[in-house]
Design a protein around this motif. Structure first.
Motif, mmCIF file in Angstrom:
data_model
loop_
_atom_site.group_PDB
_atom_site.id
_atom_site.type_symbol
_atom_site.label_atom_id
_atom_site.label_comp_id
_atom_site.label_asym_id
_atom_site.label_seq_id
_atom_site.Cartn_x
_atom_site.Cartn_y
_atom_site.Cartn_z
ATOM 1 N N HIS A 30 -6.345 -2.730 -24.772
ATOM 2 C CA HIS A 30 -4.894 -2.403 -24.666
ATOM 3 C C HIS A 30 -4.042 -3.503 -23.879
ATOM 4 N N GLY A 31 -4.758 -4.162 -23.206
ATOM 5 C CA GLY A 31 -4.124 -5.245 -22.055
ATOM 6 C C GLY A 31 -4.829 -5.563 -21.143
ATOM 7 N N ALA A 32 -5.711 -6.772 -20.956
ATOM 8 C CA ALA A 32 -6.375 -7.203 -19.995
ATOM 9 C C ALA A 32 -5.534 -7.315 -18.748
ATOM 10 N N LEU A 33 -4.393 -8.167 -18.895
ATOM 11 C CA LEU A 33 -3.737 -8.525 -17.546
ATOM 12 C C LEU A 33 -2.963 -7.185 -17.111
ATOM 13 N N GLN A 34 -2.442 -6.423 -18.133
ATOM 14 C CA GLN A 34 -1.858 -5.178 -17.846
ATOM 15 C C GLN A 34 -2.928 -4.221 -16.667
ATOM 16 N N GLU A 35 -3.941 -4.187 -17.378
ATOM 17 C CA GLU A 35 -5.160 -3.292 -16.699
ATOM 18 C C GLU A 35 -5.320 -3.935 -15.161
ATOM 19 N N SER A 36 -5.564 -5.019 -15.017
ATOM 20 C CA SER A 36 -5.810 -5.672 -13.776
ATOM 21 C C SER A 36 -4.833 -5.364 -12.930
ATOM 22 N N VAL A 37 -3.649 -5.813 -13.212
ATOM 23 C CA VAL A 37 -2.421 -5.582 -12.235
ATOM 24 C C VAL A 37 -2.273 -4.066 -11.963
ATOM 25 N N HIS A 38 -2.364 -3.270 -12.806
ATOM 26 C CA HIS A 38 -2.055 -1.861 -12.617
ATOM 27 C C HIS A 38 -3.252 -1.387 -11.547
ATOM 28 N N PHE A 86 -5.975 -2.784 -10.013
ATOM 29 C CA PHE A 86 -6.608 -3.588 -8.721
ATOM 30 C C PHE A 86 -5.718 -3.995 -7.937
ATOM 31 N N ILE A 87 -4.348 -4.527 -8.274
ATOM 32 C CA ILE A 87 -3.354 -4.946 -7.684
ATOM 33 C C ILE A 87 -2.269 -3.979 -7.414
ATOM 34 N N LYS A 88 -1.726 -3.112 -7.987
ATOM 35 C CA LYS A 88 -0.783 -2.067 -7.626
ATOM 36 C C LYS A 88 -1.331 -0.993 -7.029
ATOM 37 N N GLU A 89 -2.343 -0.488 -7.566
ATOM 38 C CA GLU A 89 -2.794 0.846 -6.960
ATOM 39 C C GLU A 89 -3.985 0.497 -6.039
ATOM 40 N N GLY A 90 -4.552 -0.689 -5.700
ATOM 41 C CA GLY A 90 -5.361 -1.150 -5.022
ATOM 42 C C GLY A 90 -4.922 -1.930 -3.840
ATOM 43 N N LEU A 91 -4.631 -3.216 -3.984
ATOM 44 C CA LEU A 91 -4.266 -3.987 -2.991
ATOM 45 C C LEU A 91 -2.822 -3.683 -2.360
ATOM 46 N N ASP A 92 -1.892 -3.429 -3.000
ATOM 47 C CA ASP A 92 -0.603 -3.081 -2.533
ATOM 48 C C ASP A 92 -0.628 -1.904 -2.000
ATOM 49 N N HIS A 93 -1.244 -0.916 -2.405
ATOM 50 C CA HIS A 93 -1.298 0.301 -1.787
ATOM 51 C C HIS A 93 -1.912 0.460 -0.527
ATOM 52 N N PHE A 94 -3.060 -0.526 -0.553
ATOM 53 C CA PHE A 94 -3.673 -0.562 0.777
ATOM 54 C C PHE A 94 -2.483 -1.565 2.066
ATOM 55 N N LEU A 95 -1.859 -2.152 1.540
ATOM 56 C CA LEU A 95 -0.762 -2.942 2.497
ATOM 57 C C LEU A 95 0.215 -2.245 2.748
ATOM 58 N N ALA A 96 0.579 -1.326 2.197
ATOM 59 C CA ALA A 96 1.745 -0.411 2.270
ATOM 60 C C ALA A 96 1.754 0.291 3.649
ATOM 61 N N GLY A 97 2.618 -0.242 4.505
ATOM 62 C CA GLY A 97 2.751 0.415 6.018
ATOM 63 C C GLY A 97 1.903 -0.089 6.948
ATOM 64 N N LYS A 98 1.137 -1.144 6.511
ATOM 65 C CA LYS A 98 0.010 -1.491 7.624
ATOM 66 C C LYS A 98 0.580 -3.015 7.946
ATOM 67 N N SER A 99 0.135 -3.320 9.230
ATOM 68 C CA SER A 99 0.463 -4.666 9.809
ATOM 69 C C SER A 99 -0.806 -5.363 9.967
ATOM 70 N N GLN A 100 -2.036 -4.783 9.536
ATOM 71 C CA GLN A 100 -3.391 -5.609 9.489
ATOM 72 C C GLN A 100 -3.296 -6.758 8.809
ATOM 73 N N LYS A 101 -3.975 -7.897 9.798
ATOM 74 C CA LYS A 101 -3.736 -9.163 9.295
ATOM 75 C C LYS A 101 -4.810 -9.662 8.413
ATOM 76 N N ASP A 102 -6.024 -9.535 8.781
ATOM 77 C CA ASP A 102 -7.295 -9.667 7.872
ATOM 78 C C ASP A 102 -7.672 -8.716 6.796
ATOM 79 N N ILE A 103 -7.902 -8.957 5.583
ATOM 80 C CA ILE A 103 -8.292 -7.950 4.552
ATOM 81 C C ILE A 103 -9.437 -8.391 4.046
#
Length: 223
Positions: A28-36, A38-55
């Motif tokens: 249904h969409g390789a790019l859409q799937e990866s963005v949703h 791993f990036i949106k629900e993964g990386l962006d969620h992890f970063l929300a509200g954090k000041s941690q520098k190294d990930i």
């Protein structure tokens, strides 16, 4: 390798493993799937509200390099963060295949995409000033982790195609390598996976999936 390039519904490429009759991404969409997932629900969620520098990120399944490319795209917007990206792949995609993938049409970063694939295996390689890559040509079944991860992109082939990658002993190995408050994300939402992750100490959420897929899973390690 028994692989061929296919075009998914959002216009982005994926690969079809003809031996397994399994695609590397959602049709249904390789790019859409990866963005949703791993990036949106993964990386962006992890970063929300954090000041941690190294990930520290662990990716299970380097594949086409799409998840890594999208992570670099975000890293370029996060100059105060340094991402250490470890990716496992048993069967690297050959250049004659990856060089024809069309991700740069949407994402750009052609030079970085090439660097991701051309980086030496089994050693750390800086791709940008704040994104370091370590590709390991090995299976999750054959590795013992000495480092700890803040975020896991679990992108193995589906459980009905590669069941050994989803067994609880393998999942336990991954969870043990996660830091407290670390996040595990995957496109899969099978009930057995959710039960296993809960039994391993993760708080598990069933989230809306990417276009064409009803659900996905995110787990957070609490102890």
């Amino acid at each position: 390798m028994n692989i061929e390039i296919i075009t998914t519904s959002d216009g982005s490429h994926s690969l079809l493993n003809t031996a397994l009759n399994e695609t590397y991404h959602s049709k249904h969409g390789a790019l859409q799937e990866s963005v949703h997932v791993f990036i949106k629900e993964g990386l962006d969620h992890f970063l929300a509200g954090k000041s941690q520098k190294d990930i520290s990120i662990l990716e299970v399944g380097f594949g086409t390099g799409l998840n890594a490319l999208l992570t670099i795209q975000r890293a370029l917007e996060l100059p105060n963060n340094i991402i250490h990206y470890t990716s496992l792949e048993t069967y690297p995609v050959p250049e004659e295949i990856w060089s024809r993938l069309n991700y740069i049409d949407s994402v750009g970063l052609k030079e970085k995409f090439n660097q991701l694939h051309q980086a030496k295996w089994n050693e750390a390689v800086p791709i940008t000033s704040n994104f370091n890559l370590c590709k390991l040509q090995t299976s999750l079944l054959q590795i013992d982790f000495s480092s700890e991860f803040d975020l896991v992109y679990f992108d193995a082939f589906a459980p009905n195609k590669q069941p050994e990658m989803w067994e609880i002993d393998v999942l336990k190995q991954v969870v043990n390598a996660m830091r407290v408050d670390g996040i595990f994300v995957t496109y899969c939402a099978k009930g057995q996976l959710k039960r296993d992750l809960k039994s391993l100490g993760l708080e598990v959420e069933t989230l809306p999936g990417p276009p064409g897929k009803k659900e996905m899973v995110r787990g957070v390690k609490k102890n």
